[in-house]
Scaffold this motif. Structure first.
Motif, PDB file in Angstrom:
ATOM      1  N   TYR A   1     -40.665 -22.896 -41.565  1.00 45.22           N
ATOM      2  CA  TYR A   1     -39.800 -21.955 -40.697  1.00 45.22           C
ATOM      3  C   TYR A   1     -40.169 -22.885 -39.615  1.00 45.22           C
ATOM      4  O   TYR A   1     -41.406 -23.065 -39.717  1.00 45.22           O
ATOM      5  CB  TYR A   1     -39.686 -21.548 -40.820  1.00 45.22           C
ATOM      6  CG  TYR A   1     -38.813 -19.982 -41.458  1.00 45.22           C
ATOM      7  CD1 TYR A   1     -38.137 -20.246 -41.900  1.00 45.22           C
ATOM      8  CD2 TYR A   1     -39.007 -18.753 -41.133  1.00 45.22           C
ATOM      9  CE1 TYR A   1     -37.083 -19.869 -43.088  1.00 45.22           C
ATOM     10  CE2 TYR A   1     -38.297 -18.298 -42.333  1.00 45.22           C
ATOM     11  CZ  TYR A   1     -37.851 -18.956 -43.048  1.00 45.22           C
ATOM     12  OH  TYR A   1     -36.828 -17.467 -43.955  1.00 45.22           O
ATOM     13  N   VAL A   2     -39.772 -24.058 -38.917  1.00 51.76           N
ATOM     14  CA  VAL A   2     -39.860 -25.173 -37.870  1.00 51.76           C
ATOM     15  C   VAL A   2     -39.365 -24.779 -36.582  1.00 51.76           C
ATOM     16  O   VAL A   2     -38.811 -24.243 -36.660  1.00 51.76           O
ATOM     17  CB  VAL A   2     -40.476 -27.010 -38.079  1.00 51.76           C
ATOM     18  CG1 VAL A   2     -41.020 -27.163 -39.258  1.00 51.76           C
ATOM     19  CG2 VAL A   2     -38.808 -27.320 -38.816  1.00 51.76           C
ATOM     20  N   CYS A   3     -40.603 -25.125 -35.665  1.00 45.93           N
ATOM     21  CA  CYS A   3     -40.007 -24.875 -34.171  1.00 45.93           C
ATOM     22  C   CYS A   3     -40.776 -25.662 -32.822  1.00 45.93           C
ATOM     23  O   CYS A   3     -41.619 -26.224 -33.328  1.00 45.93           O
ATOM     24  CB  CYS A   3     -39.336 -23.861 -33.866  1.00 45.93           C
ATOM     25  SG  CYS A   3     -41.507 -22.250 -33.607  1.00 45.93           S
ATOM     26  N   LYS A   4     -40.276 -25.591 -32.275  1.00 43.36           N
ATOM     27  CA  LYS A   4     -40.739 -26.256 -31.021  1.00 43.36           C
ATOM     28  C   LYS A   4     -41.165 -25.672 -29.874  1.00 43.36           C
ATOM     29  O   LYS A   4     -40.319 -24.230 -29.475  1.00 43.36           O
ATOM     30  CB  LYS A   4     -39.669 -27.390 -30.231  1.00 43.36           C
ATOM     31  CG  LYS A   4     -40.741 -27.711 -28.875  1.00 43.36           C
ATOM     32  CD  LYS A   4     -39.884 -29.316 -28.432  1.00 43.36           C
ATOM     33  CE  LYS A   4     -39.291 -30.544 -28.754  1.00 43.36           C
ATOM     34  NZ  LYS A   4     -39.689 -32.058 -28.276  1.00 43.36           N
TER      35      LYS A   4
ATOM     36  N   PRO B   1     -35.333 -14.245 -42.790  1.00 47.76           N
ATOM     37  CA  PRO B   1     -35.254 -15.114 -42.265  1.00 47.76           C
ATOM     38  C   PRO B   1     -35.792 -15.832 -41.142  1.00 47.76           C
ATOM     39  O   PRO B   1     -36.276 -15.253 -40.372  1.00 47.76           O
ATOM     40  CB  PRO B   1     -33.591 -14.464 -41.754  1.00 47.76           C
ATOM     41  CG  PRO B   1     -33.816 -12.714 -41.733  1.00 47.76           C
ATOM     42  CD  PRO B   1     -34.719 -12.616 -42.506  1.00 47.76           C
ATOM     43  N   PRO B   2     -35.085 -17.011 -41.085  1.00 48.16           N
ATOM     44  CA  PRO B   2     -36.037 -17.544 -40.173  1.00 48.16           C
ATOM     45  C   PRO B   2     -35.386 -16.931 -38.610  1.00 48.16           C
ATOM     46  O   PRO B   2     -34.430 -16.822 -38.143  1.00 48.16           O
ATOM     47  CB  PRO B   2     -35.368 -18.805 -39.331  1.00 48.16           C
ATOM     48  CG  PRO B   2     -33.990 -18.719 -40.521  1.00 48.16           C
ATOM     49  CD  PRO B   2     -34.335 -18.083 -41.129  1.00 48.16           C
ATOM     50  N   LEU B   3     -36.174 -16.770 -37.098  1.00 41.79           N
ATOM     51  CA  LEU B   3     -35.815 -16.565 -35.844  1.00 41.79           C
ATOM     52  C   LEU B   3     -34.430 -17.620 -35.685  1.00 41.79           C
ATOM     53  O   LEU B   3     -34.905 -18.339 -36.300  1.00 41.79           O
ATOM     54  CB  LEU B   3     -37.245 -16.556 -35.499  1.00 41.79           C
ATOM     55  CG  LEU B   3     -38.657 -15.576 -35.189  1.00 41.79           C
ATOM     56  CD1 LEU B   3     -39.952 -15.917 -35.232  1.00 41.79           C
ATOM     57  CD2 LEU B   3     -37.701 -14.274 -35.811  1.00 41.79           C
ATOM     58  N   ASP B   4     -33.818 -17.224 -34.077  1.00 35.30           N
ATOM     59  CA  ASP B   4     -33.152 -18.061 -33.793  1.00 35.30           C
ATOM     60  C   ASP B   4     -33.622 -19.495 -33.664  1.00 35.30           C
ATOM     61  O   ASP B   4     -32.552 -20.126 -33.008  1.00 35.30           O
ATOM     62  CB  ASP B   4     -33.102 -17.612 -32.324  1.00 35.30           C
ATOM     63  CG  ASP B   4     -31.748 -16.402 -32.741  1.00 35.30           C
ATOM     64  OD1 ASP B   4     -31.559 -15.922 -33.755  1.00 35.30           O
ATOM     65  OD2 ASP B   4     -31.610 -14.996 -31.976  1.00 35.30           O
ATOM     66  N   ASN B   5     -34.864 -19.668 -32.555  1.00 39.08           N
ATOM     67  CA  ASN B   5     -35.677 -20.832 -33.195  1.00 39.08           C
ATOM     68  C   ASN B   5     -36.039 -21.751 -33.751  1.00 39.08           C
ATOM     69  O   ASN B   5     -36.735 -23.186 -33.635  1.00 39.08           O
ATOM     70  CB  ASN B   5     -36.608 -21.012 -31.417  1.00 39.08           C
ATOM     71  CG  ASN B   5     -37.140 -19.944 -31.544  1.00 39.08           C
ATOM     72  OD1 ASN B   5     -37.753 -19.261 -32.870  1.00 39.08           O
ATOM     73  ND2 ASN B   5     -38.824 -20.678 -31.089  1.00 39.08           N
ATOM     74  N   GLU B   6     -36.537 -21.191 -35.037  1.00 37.81           N
ATOM     75  CA  GLU B   6     -36.427 -21.837 -36.087  1.00 37.81           C
ATOM     76  C   GLU B   6     -35.643 -23.206 -37.200  1.00 37.81           C
ATOM     77  O   GLU B   6     -34.654 -21.990 -37.206  1.00 37.81           O
ATOM     78  CB  GLU B   6     -37.697 -20.714 -37.093  1.00 37.81           C
ATOM     79  CG  GLU B   6     -38.305 -20.420 -36.321  1.00 37.81           C
ATOM     80  CD  GLU B   6     -39.416 -19.413 -37.958  1.00 37.81           C
ATOM     81  OE1 GLU B   6     -40.537 -19.225 -37.037  1.00 37.81           O
ATOM     82  OE2 GLU B   6     -38.629 -18.449 -37.492  1.00 37.81           O
ATOM     83  N   GLN B   7     -35.997 -23.889 -37.811  1.00 37.04           N
ATOM     84  CA  GLN B   7     -35.536 -24.563 -38.165  1.00 37.04           C
ATOM     85  C   GLN B   7     -35.356 -24.259 -39.824  1.00 37.04           C
ATOM     86  O   GLN B   7     -37.378 -24.823 -39.745  1.00 37.04           O
ATOM     87  CB  GLN B   7     -34.660 -25.585 -38.137  1.00 37.04           C
ATOM     88  CG  GLN B   7     -34.280 -26.222 -36.654  1.00 37.04           C
ATOM     89  CD  GLN B   7     -34.263 -27.739 -36.742  1.00 37.04           C
ATOM     90  OE1 GLN B   7     -35.053 -28.327 -36.976  1.00 37.04           O
ATOM     91  NE2 GLN B   7     -33.447 -28.045 -35.756  1.00 37.04           N
ATOM     92  N   VAL B   8     -35.335 -24.381 -41.351  1.00 39.84           N
ATOM     93  CA  VAL B   8     -36.195 -24.486 -42.170  1.00 39.84           C
ATOM     94  C   VAL B   8     -36.007 -25.701 -42.870  1.00 39.84           C
ATOM     95  O   VAL B   8     -35.118 -26.487 -42.894  1.00 39.84           O
ATOM     96  CB  VAL B   8     -34.693 -23.252 -43.232  1.00 39.84           C
ATOM     97  CG1 VAL B   8     -35.232 -23.283 -44.399  1.00 39.84           C
ATOM     98  CG2 VAL B   8     -34.227 -21.925 -42.525  1.00 39.84           C
TER      99      VAL B   8
END
Length: 123
Positions: A45-48, A109-116
């Motif tokens: 899971y990645v996010c800025k 599940p990923p957090l709202d700001n995360e992409q898989v």
């Protein structure tokens, strides 16, 4: 007179070549002697972050004594490289020692700001 059009001759192997082909196997690997390479799916899971850096965390492998596998960096590529490197090291250790791999199945599940991101990892 119209010139004859010929197909170019290609010297590349065909997918339909049989095992009885006259071409030798350059690596000498055939049949049951072919090594099997385990492949595992690393879910990241990645996010800025607020400061503009990229953060990634592995979602499908439980943390060990050193904790969750995560990394931050200036690019998604750097983050994915770092987390998959650690993922591979941990899974390889468990695999070599015949330990059960601590999969999280299904992952949270990923957090709202995360992409898989799905990264195949060969041991």
């Amino acid at each position: 007179m119209i010139p004859e059009v010929r197909e170019p001759v290609m010297n590349t192997p065909s997918n339909t070549d049989s095992a009885t082909s006259e071409r030798p196997n350059p690596l000498g690997i055939t049949g049951d002697s072919k090594p099997t390479v385990p492949v595992f799916s690393c879910i990241v899971y990645v996010c800025k972050t607020a400061d503009g850096t990229i953060r990634g965390r592995v979602a499908n492998l439980a943390g060990d004594d050193s904790g969750e596998i995560s990394a931050t960096g200036n690019s998604e590529r750097d983050v994915l490289l770092n987390v998959t490197r650690e993922f591979k090291a941990r899974v390889l250790t468990m695999h070599r020692e015949n330990q059960e791999i601590a999969w999280i199945d299904p992952p949270q599940p990923p957090l709202d700001n995360e992409q898989v991101r799905f990264v195949p990892v060969h041991l």
